[in-house]
Every structure is written in structure tokens, then in C-alpha cells.
Scaffold this motif. Structure first.
Motif, PDB file in Angstrom:
ATOM      1  N   GLY A 170      -1.972  -5.682   9.983  1.00 31.37           N
ATOM      2  CA  GLY A 170      -0.860  -4.772   9.708  1.00 31.37           C
ATOM      3  C   GLY A 170      -0.738  -4.381   8.256  1.00 31.37           C
ATOM      4  N   ILE A 171      -1.834  -4.490   7.500  1.00 26.00           N
ATOM      5  CA  ILE A 171      -1.853  -4.114   6.088  1.00 26.00           C
ATOM      6  C   ILE A 171      -2.507  -2.749   5.954  1.00 26.00           C
ATOM      7  CG2 ILE A 171      -2.741  -4.681   3.796  1.00 26.00           C
ATOM      8  CD1 ILE A 171      -2.666  -7.638   4.632  1.00 26.00           C
ATOM      9  N   THR A 172      -1.823  -1.818   5.329  1.00 28.12           N
ATOM     10  CA  THR A 172      -2.343  -0.474   5.130  1.00 28.12           C
ATOM     11  C   THR A 172      -3.136  -0.408   3.831  1.00 28.12           C
ATOM     12  OG1 THR A 172      -0.454   0.510   6.280  1.00 28.12           O
ATOM     13  CG2 THR A 172      -1.737   1.969   4.865  1.00 28.12           C
ATOM     14  N   VAL A 173      -4.346   0.137   3.904  1.00 28.34           N
ATOM     15  CA  VAL A 173      -5.189   0.310   2.720  1.00 28.34           C
ATOM     16  C   VAL A 173      -5.472   1.801   2.544  1.00 28.34           C
ATOM     17  CG1 VAL A 173      -7.348  -0.294   1.556  1.00 28.34           C
ATOM     18  CG2 VAL A 173      -6.276  -1.933   3.135  1.00 28.34           C
ATOM     19  N   THR A 174      -5.155   2.328   1.377  1.00 26.63           N
ATOM     20  CA  THR A 174      -5.346   3.751   1.104  1.00 26.63           C
ATOM     21  C   THR A 174      -6.158   3.938  -0.160  1.00 26.63           C
ATOM     22  OG1 THR A 174      -3.213   4.276   2.125  1.00 26.63           O
ATOM     23  CG2 THR A 174      -4.192   5.966   0.713  1.00 26.63           C
ATOM     24  N   ALA A 175      -7.264   4.672  -0.046  1.00 27.12           N
ATOM     25  CA  ALA A 175      -8.057   5.060  -1.205  1.00 27.12           C
ATOM     26  C   ALA A 175      -7.484   6.354  -1.770  1.00 27.12           C
ATOM     27  CB  ALA A 175      -9.519   5.253  -0.810  1.00 27.12           C
ATOM     28  N   VAL A 176      -7.046   6.314  -3.007  1.00 20.89           N
ATOM     29  CA  VAL A 176      -6.451   7.487  -3.653  1.00 20.89           C
ATOM     30  C   VAL A 176      -7.550   8.203  -4.434  1.00 20.89           C
ATOM     31  CG1 VAL A 176      -4.633   8.301  -5.206  1.00 20.89           C
ATOM     32  CG2 VAL A 176      -4.281   6.216  -3.846  1.00 20.89           C
ATOM     33  N   CYS A 177      -7.856   9.430  -4.023  1.00 15.12           N
ATOM     34  CA  CYS A 177      -9.031  10.130  -4.550  1.00 15.12           C
ATOM     35  C   CYS A 177      -8.672  11.507  -5.106  1.00 15.12           C
ATOM     36  CB  CYS A 177     -10.077  10.280  -3.456  1.00 15.12           C
ATOM     37  SG  CYS A 177     -10.644   8.722  -2.735  1.00 15.12           S
TER      38      CYS A 177
END
Length: 262
Positions: A170-177
Motif C-alpha cells: 500500500g505504498i505509492t511510489v512516484t517518479a517525478v520527471c
């Protein structure tokens, strides 16, 4: 104690993440700022609504990271948000860069980000969010930006893989590009911004827009946040096959793999 952690909080996007998260974080007791320059963080902390802890730290120094690891062990917080924003870049042909300059980029952009992620993951729970600041430079190799682009490709790849691995927790991982962002990073990277490629100047975006979209995309559970139409078109044209493969080979998440704390 619930905390948010922002690396690179002394300038640029790190500062902007701090300002915007200060207005939208719920159930967070403290925000921890991490960077080498203490004074800018203290000035920012004085304007924050949420209680702030300023930690002056060189993220490339192993002894300093060990001390930070001990702080986490003693405090045993729940990390609701981790923003890995610290980074450095130099726009110069590879052969003209010194070994020290190249190794500094690798140490901060790759090694330090990886270590921070490793240190913080055991303290993240269901609902926690991990934002890894990569770059539009991650999508294609760039001459005169070779090491920087390669380092951001690592951040992007790591983030996309962790997105799949941590989904079950339930952990959200977002690559900010983002593409070029109007921050002090540009002056540091280019020296003279007027020499910047005209096409890159046309794709320049505001820091506030990049950060707002990153937070919104992370809240929506998106694995990638791309601000600006030109960079989004680049992303779609280069990453389509990769996105398909990620979905085809998605692993079954096992919380025991990460060693989460109770």
C-alpha cells in the motif's frame, strides 16, 4: 510520530515541496528537512505551519548517514511521505569533466538516493508515499549531460520497479520527471543559462507547477509524474513498451521482503 522527510530542502524543488506539503499534509506531526546548507532550511522552517526539524547533513557521507540511521532507530517514526529531491548536475562534455565532478553526481544522485530509500522504507506503512525526483533527462541519453541523464535514468528505473514491489504494502511510489525547471539547479549545471539549448528553454516549467502535479499524481497513485506537454510526448514516445513489460512481469508483493517495522 508521523513525519515527512524531504531531502534537498535548502533550495529549488525541495523548498517548493516543503511549502506545498505544509499546506496539504494531514496527520503529520513533523516535517524533516535534510540538506547540507542549514541556514536556508532554518529560514524556511520559520514559515512552516507544521513543526519542522532541520537536519544539516551531507548525504554522500557514510558516517552522516549512519548517524541519521541511528536517529530513525531511536525515534521509530512512521514516515508518511519521503521526497528524495537532492541532486546535482553538470552540463559539460564527459571528457572535460573531472573525476571528482563525475563521482559527486553518482554519489548524490544514485548512491545517496538509494541509501535514503533503504533507510526509510522500514518505517513506511500502508498509505505512505515515496516521491523520487528523476528528470525528463531519464528518457533519452543526452550529450554533454551524459552522467546526469544516466543517473536520472537509474532513479526512474528504480522507482518504476519499487512501484510494483511496494504495491502490495500500500505504498505509492512516484517518479517525478520534469523537463527544465526554473531553479538554482540550472545555474549550477550550466553556469551561463543563456547558453542553454533554445528547445530546452521553450520547455521550461515553473517549480510550483511541477511540484503541484507531482503531489496530485502521487495522491492518485500514479507511478510517473510528467509536467508539460513536450516532456509528456517524449515520455510517451520512449516508454510505451517499458510500461507494457512492467505490467506483464509485475511481481507478487511480499511485505517480508522489505522488513517492515510494526
Amino acid at each position: 510520530m508521523n513525519i515527512a522527510i524531504i531531502t534537498g530542502a535548502s533550495s529549488g524543488m525541495g523548498m517548493e515541496f516543503a511549502r506545498q506539503l505544509d499546506g496539504c499534509l494531514g496527520k503529520t506531526d513533523e516535517i524533516w528537512f535534510l540538506a547540507r546548507s542549514k541556514e536556508p532550511m532554518e529560514t524556511l522552517a520559520a514559515s512552516m505551519r507544521i513543526k519542522t526539524r532541520v537536519i544539516a547533513i551531507d548525504l554522500t557521507d557514510e558516517a552522516s548517514l549512519k548517524q541519521f540511521e541511528e536517529v530513525l532507530s531511536i525515534q521509530n517514526p512512521k514516515i508518511t511521505v519521503l521526497v528524495n529531491c537532492a541532486g546535482v548536475g553538470i552540463h559539460m562534455p564527459f571528457a572535460r569533466q573531472s573525476r571528482e565532478e563525475i563521482e559527486a553526481m553518482i554519489q548524490l544522485n544514485i548512491v545517496a538516493l538509494t541509501r535514503m530509500t533503504m533507510l526509510c522504507l522500514p518505517y513506511m506503512r500502508k498509505g505512505s508515499k515515496l516521491l523520487q525526483v528523476s528528470s525528463g533527462a531519464a528518457f533519452v541519453p543526452q550529450a554533454a549531460f551524459a552522467v546526469y541523464a544516466a543517473s536520472k535514468a537509474y532513479v526512474y528505473s528504480l522507482s518504476r520497479a519499487l512501484e510494483q514491489e511496494l504495491r502490495g504494502r500500500g505504498i505509492t511510489v512516484t517518479a517525478v520527471c520534469p523537463g527544465p525547471v526554473n531553479t538554482p539547479f540550472l545555474v549550477s549545471a550550466y553556469g551561463d543559462v543563456s547558453k542553454m539549448n533554445p528547445l530546452k528553454k521553450l520547455t521550461m516549467v515553473k517549480t510550483s507547477c511541477v511540484v503541484k502535479k507531482a503531489i496530485d499524481d502521487c495522491n492518485m497513485g500514479k507511478g510517473v509524474s510528467v509536467c508539460g506537454l513536450p516532456i509528456k510526448l517524449l515520455y510517451l514516445s520512449t516508454q510505451g513498451i517499458q510500461n507494457i513489460l512492467l505490467k506483464c512481469f509485475r511481481p507478487q508483493a511480499d511485505s517480508a521482503d522489505i522488513g517492515g517495522r510494526s
